[in-house]
Design a protein around this motif. Structure first.
Motif, PDB file in Angstrom:
ATOM      1  N   GLN A 349       4.677  12.515  34.310  1.00 55.03           N
ATOM      2  CA  GLN A 349       3.828  13.577  34.868  1.00 55.03           C
ATOM      3  C   GLN A 349       3.120  13.096  36.125  1.00 55.03           C
ATOM      4  O   GLN A 349       3.065  13.803  37.141  1.00 55.03           O
ATOM      5  CB  GLN A 349       2.808  14.004  33.828  1.00 55.03           C
ATOM      6  CG  GLN A 349       1.830  15.059  34.306  1.00 55.03           C
ATOM      7  CD  GLN A 349       2.485  16.407  34.476  1.00 55.03           C
ATOM      8  OE1 GLN A 349       2.896  17.016  33.515  1.00 55.03           O
ATOM      9  NE2 GLN A 349       2.588  16.877  35.720  1.00 55.03           N
ATOM     10  N   TYR A 455      10.317  18.248  36.748  1.00 54.78           N
ATOM     11  CA  TYR A 455       8.951  18.751  36.631  1.00 54.78           C
ATOM     12  C   TYR A 455       8.725  19.885  37.632  1.00 54.78           C
ATOM     13  O   TYR A 455       9.133  19.802  38.784  1.00 54.78           O
ATOM     14  CB  TYR A 455       7.951  17.618  36.856  1.00 54.78           C
ATOM     15  CG  TYR A 455       7.812  16.747  35.628  1.00 54.78           C
ATOM     16  CD1 TYR A 455       6.705  16.851  34.804  1.00 54.78           C
ATOM     17  CD2 TYR A 455       8.816  15.852  35.271  1.00 54.78           C
ATOM     18  CE1 TYR A 455       6.582  16.073  33.654  1.00 54.78           C
ATOM     19  CE2 TYR A 455       8.711  15.073  34.126  1.00 54.78           C
ATOM     20  CZ  TYR A 455       7.589  15.193  33.329  1.00 54.78           C
ATOM     21  OH  TYR A 455       7.484  14.437  32.199  1.00 54.78           O
ATOM     22  N   ARG A 458      10.785  24.766  33.581  1.00 53.68           N
ATOM     23  CA  ARG A 458      10.748  24.756  32.126  1.00 53.68           C
ATOM     24  C   ARG A 458      12.158  25.057  31.651  1.00 53.68           C
ATOM     25  O   ARG A 458      12.842  25.922  32.209  1.00 53.68           O
ATOM     26  CB  ARG A 458       9.758  25.784  31.585  1.00 53.68           C
ATOM     27  CG  ARG A 458       8.319  25.520  31.993  1.00 53.68           C
ATOM     28  CD  ARG A 458       7.338  26.377  31.237  1.00 53.68           C
ATOM     29  NE  ARG A 458       7.246  25.971  29.833  1.00 53.68           N
ATOM     30  CZ  ARG A 458       6.380  26.493  28.975  1.00 53.68           C
ATOM     31  NH1 ARG A 458       5.539  27.442  29.356  1.00 53.68           N
ATOM     32  NH2 ARG A 458       6.346  26.092  27.712  1.00 53.68           N
ATOM     33  N   VAL A 551       7.396  20.771  30.038  1.00 57.00           N
ATOM     34  CA  VAL A 551       8.522  20.839  30.963  1.00 57.00           C
ATOM     35  C   VAL A 551       9.783  21.235  30.212  1.00 57.00           C
ATOM     36  O   VAL A 551      10.458  22.206  30.565  1.00 57.00           O
ATOM     37  CB  VAL A 551       8.732  19.481  31.676  1.00 57.00           C
ATOM     38  CG1 VAL A 551       9.884  19.558  32.668  1.00 57.00           C
ATOM     39  CG2 VAL A 551       7.444  19.055  32.375  1.00 57.00           C
TER      40      VAL A 551
END
Length: 593
Positions: A349, A455, A458, A551
């Motif tokens: 992240q 990232y 989805r 994600v």
């Protein structure tokens, strides 16, 4: 009487500048790592054999630790380099070059090579503009003691093969290993080689991508007698893996020819003993034995070679440790990747946030960030190792977050190409059968560092579907897709639409066996390394804070579970309410679908 003789071949590979028994990633001593500790084992295996012994290195020795970077950045990379002194001290017979030996550029590599006493060979790697300071092959005359007590000279031909360089600079050129072999091997025989050894900086499993399967094609070349392998940080032979008609894990052969790969970081030594016989066709291999010796499995005397390596390396090593422990920022969160590729993790992240901010500031566009666990380890070597607790972030922590010299790129991809990228990354996982329990989650032949998550998107991963082969660059047919429900900001990702992806130049140019991005679709490349960008980001932030994003997730499969190997720290970071739990005392975790 037919004369016979014995020859011992020793191999190191992927040392990555580990010299003095230290794990820079964990900032602690490791007596079983590095060429210094390995020197004791090399000395012992030479003395024990009673046969002529040759020592080779298979490349990627120059880069990989903070010490390596400091030496190059401080201008100490071309004179009195500790790795050059170590290779000379141990009297290596020949070395070849790996892809990471090129990371500092041709000037640094040329200066280093010119200080080496062993032959430096590569049949398929050359300098693009300069005179290449290494040879395509070398002939090494070596005396052996024959069974009748006489001495004979055997001419040993040695050549090397590097994987394709997935880098943005144009200082080096590589050609296909097979093409180079067909050009070079006949020349070696014409030069009088009795025995041909290929130093192949590649492995035996195609799931690693790049040229990882090149060893199999080289083994099929009639002129090659012995193969020394590397690049994938695995060990060969490995009795935990299945044999085939081509790859024999028990005998240590590829296409019937002796081969060995000795892991990485100086943790083990490869050894091939050859029984040779002289007949009408010259010297021939009548038998062989392949072994891998692990550092630390033997109680050995402290060798003079090890003392010399430590004496020349320790001053620079200590300076590097002082620098690595300097604070550059703070984090309020625990940054770890203990569950990387099982669920989205804080390290990925953070790196994704940095990539997206950098692309936005330089290009003015919002990018999807492609992030893998950038840790130089294979799935078979156990857990991933980043764990930075709340508090200070040091220079060493930045090195742990990203240890390579890659730059950042922003590339243009269609939705179909993004989907294919994710399909290939999902090769990390085995096919999971619904209704069965305790199935192995990971394909141990697919490294975690080639499993990119996207990232900003989805999506779901359906492991009931078989993985798509690496060679399939066209978007997979709908019924075969593992990846589904891909969306960006709540809108479906359309196959024909255009998207911007931030990634490393290594990946953009085909690293890991991914599809290379055409030059016209690379819209920006950073002028500095990704690691420098990470460092600057942390320095400018008072304290690192971010909100974890959902994600990707695995598609649900009732009454189905898989197992994966973790470490003790992973139990501390399992997300609340997740379907992950520690299952066994030996560190195996269970994932319920």
């Amino acid at each position: 009487m037919i004369r016979s003789a014995r020859l011992r071949i020793l191999e190191t590979t992927d040392l990555h500048m580990h010299l003095v028994g230290y794990d820079y990633g964990l900032d602690r001593a490791d007596p079983y790592r590095g060429l210094g500790p390995l020197a004791d084992l090399i000395t012992a295996r030479r003395a024990e054999s009673g046969a002529t012994t040759l020592l080779f290195d298979n490349g990627d020795f120059l880069q990989g630790t903070p010490l390596a970077d400091d030496l190059m950045h401080d201008g100490r990379g071309t004179s009195e380099h500790p790795m050059a002194l170590a290779l000379n001290t141990l009297h290596y017979d020949a070395v070849t070059l790996g892809n990471h030996d090129c990371d500092y550029g041709i000037a640094a590599l040329s200066g280093f090579v010119k200080t080496l006493r062993p032959a430096v060979v590569s049949a398929n790697l050359s300098a693009s503009a300069n005179d290449t300071p290494w040879d395509r092959f070398a002939i090494l005359p070596r005396d052996v003691i024959c069974s009748d007590g006489s001495r004979a000279t055997i001419k040993i031909g040695v050549t090397g093969f590097a994987p394709p360089l997935a880098r943005s600079d144009k200082q080096f050129t590589t050609i296909n290993a097979g093409t180079a072999a067909r050009e070079t091997l006949p020349r070696m025989l014409k030069a009088g080689a009795d025995l041909v050894i290929a130093l192949c900086h590649a492995g035996v499993n195609n799931d690693h991508g790049d040229a990882a399967g090149a060893a199999l094609s080289l083994a099929a070349e009639g002129e090659v007698d012995v193969l020394l392998l590397g690049h994938t940080h695995d060990r060969f032979p490995d009795l935990r893996r299945k044999s085939s008609l081509i790859v024999n894990q028990h005998d240590g052969t590829l296409h019937g020819k002796p081969a060995v790969m000795a892991g990485a970081y100086g943790t083990s030594l490869g050894e091939i003993d050859l029984d040779l016989r002289y007949g009408p066709q010259g010297w021939q291999i009548a038998g062989h034995q392949v072994r891998i010796h692990e550092t630390g499995r033997h109680i050995l005397p402290y060798s003079p070679a090890r003392r010399a390596i430590e004496r020349t390396t320790l001053p620079a090593h200590r300076k590097t440790l002082e620098k690595q422990r300097m604070a550059v920022g703070h984090t309020s969160l625990r940054l770890h990747n203990h569950l990387a590729t099982v669920c989205p993790d804080p390290v990925a992240q953070l790196l994704a946030d940095i990539i997206r901010q950098e692309v936005k500031s330089k290009v003015g566009l919002t990018a999807i960030a492609a992030v893998a666990p950038f840790v130089p380890t294979t799935a078979s070597e156990g857990g991933l190792t980043i764990d930075i607790r709340p508090g200070e972030i040091t220079v060493g922590d930045v090195q742990r977050l990203f240890s390579f010299s890659d730059k950042l790129c922003a590339v243009r991809r269609t939705g179909a190409e993004v989907a294919a990228w994710l399909e290939q990354s999902a090769g990390r996982y085995n096919t999971i059968k619904q209704g069965l329990l305790d199935q192995p989650l990971f394909n141990t032949d697919y490294p975690a560092y080639h499993c990119d998550a996207m990232y900003g998107l989805r999506y779901k991963i359906d492991l009931s579907k078989a993985a798509n082969p690496r060679a399939t660059w066209q978007p997979p047919k709908l019924r075969k897709r593992r990846i589904s429900e891909i969306s960006l900001n709540g809108e479906p990702v359309l196959p024909s639409a255009s998207y911007i992806v931030g990634t490393t130049d290594f990946r953009a140019r085909g690293g890991g066996g991914f599809r290379p991005v055409a030059e016209k679709d690379i819209i920006w490349t950073s002028s500095t390394s990704f690691r420098d960008i990470i460092n600057q980001y942390i320095v400018t932030k008072t304290t690192l804070e971010f909100t974890s994003q959902d994600v990707w997730q695995f598609r649900e499969m009732p009454e189905t579970s898989a197992l994966f190997q973790g470490n003790s720290q992973a139990t501390e970071v399992i997300p609340s309410g997740s379907n992950i739990a520690l299952e066994h005392a030996d560190g195996r975790f269970i994932l319920n679908f």
